[in-house]
Design an enzyme around this catalytic site. Sequence first.
Site, PDB file in Angstrom:
ATOM      1  N   HIS A  73      27.733 -28.953 -15.938  1.00 46.95           N
ATOM      2  CA  HIS A  73      26.285 -29.152 -15.851  1.00 46.95           C
ATOM      3  C   HIS A  73      25.929 -29.566 -14.431  1.00 46.95           C
ATOM      4  O   HIS A  73      26.578 -30.437 -13.852  1.00 46.95           O
ATOM      5  CB  HIS A  73      25.870 -30.233 -16.856  1.00 46.95           C
ATOM      6  CG  HIS A  73      24.432 -30.626 -16.797  1.00 46.95           C
ATOM      7  ND1 HIS A  73      23.403 -29.709 -16.940  1.00 46.95           N
ATOM      8  CD2 HIS A  73      23.840 -31.844 -16.630  1.00 46.95           C
ATOM      9  CE1 HIS A  73      22.246 -30.353 -16.859  1.00 46.95           C
ATOM     10  NE2 HIS A  73      22.491 -31.640 -16.668  1.00 46.95           N
ATOM     11  N   ASP A  85      18.377 -34.913 -13.045  1.00 42.73           N
ATOM     12  CA  ASP A  85      19.133 -34.246 -14.104  1.00 42.73           C
ATOM     13  C   ASP A  85      18.137 -33.443 -14.930  1.00 42.73           C
ATOM     14  O   ASP A  85      17.194 -34.018 -15.479  1.00 42.73           O
ATOM     15  CB  ASP A  85      19.824 -35.299 -14.972  1.00 42.73           C
ATOM     16  CG  ASP A  85      20.537 -34.715 -16.180  1.00 42.73           C
ATOM     17  OD1 ASP A  85      20.555 -33.473 -16.340  1.00 42.73           O
ATOM     18  OD2 ASP A  85      21.066 -35.505 -16.978  1.00 42.73           O
ATOM     19  N   CYS A 115      20.552 -24.995 -15.573  1.00 44.48           N
ATOM     20  CA  CYS A 115      20.526 -26.297 -14.898  1.00 44.48           C
ATOM     21  C   CYS A 115      20.608 -26.156 -13.380  1.00 44.48           C
ATOM     22  O   CYS A 115      19.988 -26.929 -12.640  1.00 44.48           O
ATOM     23  CB  CYS A 115      21.626 -27.206 -15.425  1.00 44.48           C
ATOM     24  SG  CYS A 115      23.278 -26.463 -15.464  1.00 44.48           S
TER      25      CYS A 115
END
Length: 206
Positions: A55, A72, A122
């Site tokens: 990620h 994030d 992401c």
Amino acid sequence: MSGTTETQLRDLLSSMHLRHRFLGVFDKSFPGFLDPHVPASAIVNTGSRASGGMHWIGFAFDPAAGRCYMFDPFGWSDQKLWELYRVKYNAFMRRTGLRQPDRCFTLVRSTEAVQCPCSAACGLFSALFIVSFDRYRSKPMDGNPVIDTVVGVKHENMNSPPYRDILHRNQERTYYWWTKNSAYFRAHQEELRRETALNALPENHV
């Protein structure tokens, strides 16, 4: 394959001609922001390079403001990052702090999701944050035309259909933003869209 590679993210951000020092794309061993005088950013993976990664998260450091930003796309807490990825960023935060004249800084972090759990985008969201920091250093997390491309959703609402729709729209708007602003994305958008697509990780829908 799902998600963006290190090379894709580097080339994507190279196409944006950033004015601050983009340190690059790293695995979880990122050493931190070691120059206390220069605004800098990086995209960091929660996994090791050997594992292929998991990620992407965007980080940026503004020495004038004494702030380190952590973007994030899922907005997870430290506890959740540990549960999901077995990763902590204490070490590089500590190294960053030790390089500051007063040995401290303020950590500003995202607390809401802009990405759907079914998505592998992401890296694109993290890269969007890096551009936001480059253009709007005093407010890179919200309140500017780059990062406001996406809308945050509280964690408890992530799997509710109306809010899931918001997260899906975030991804479509992010694709549109990159298409409009990056020659690299336009040249490679078929591949980038395919590898980051919604429902690339359908098992994460609950």
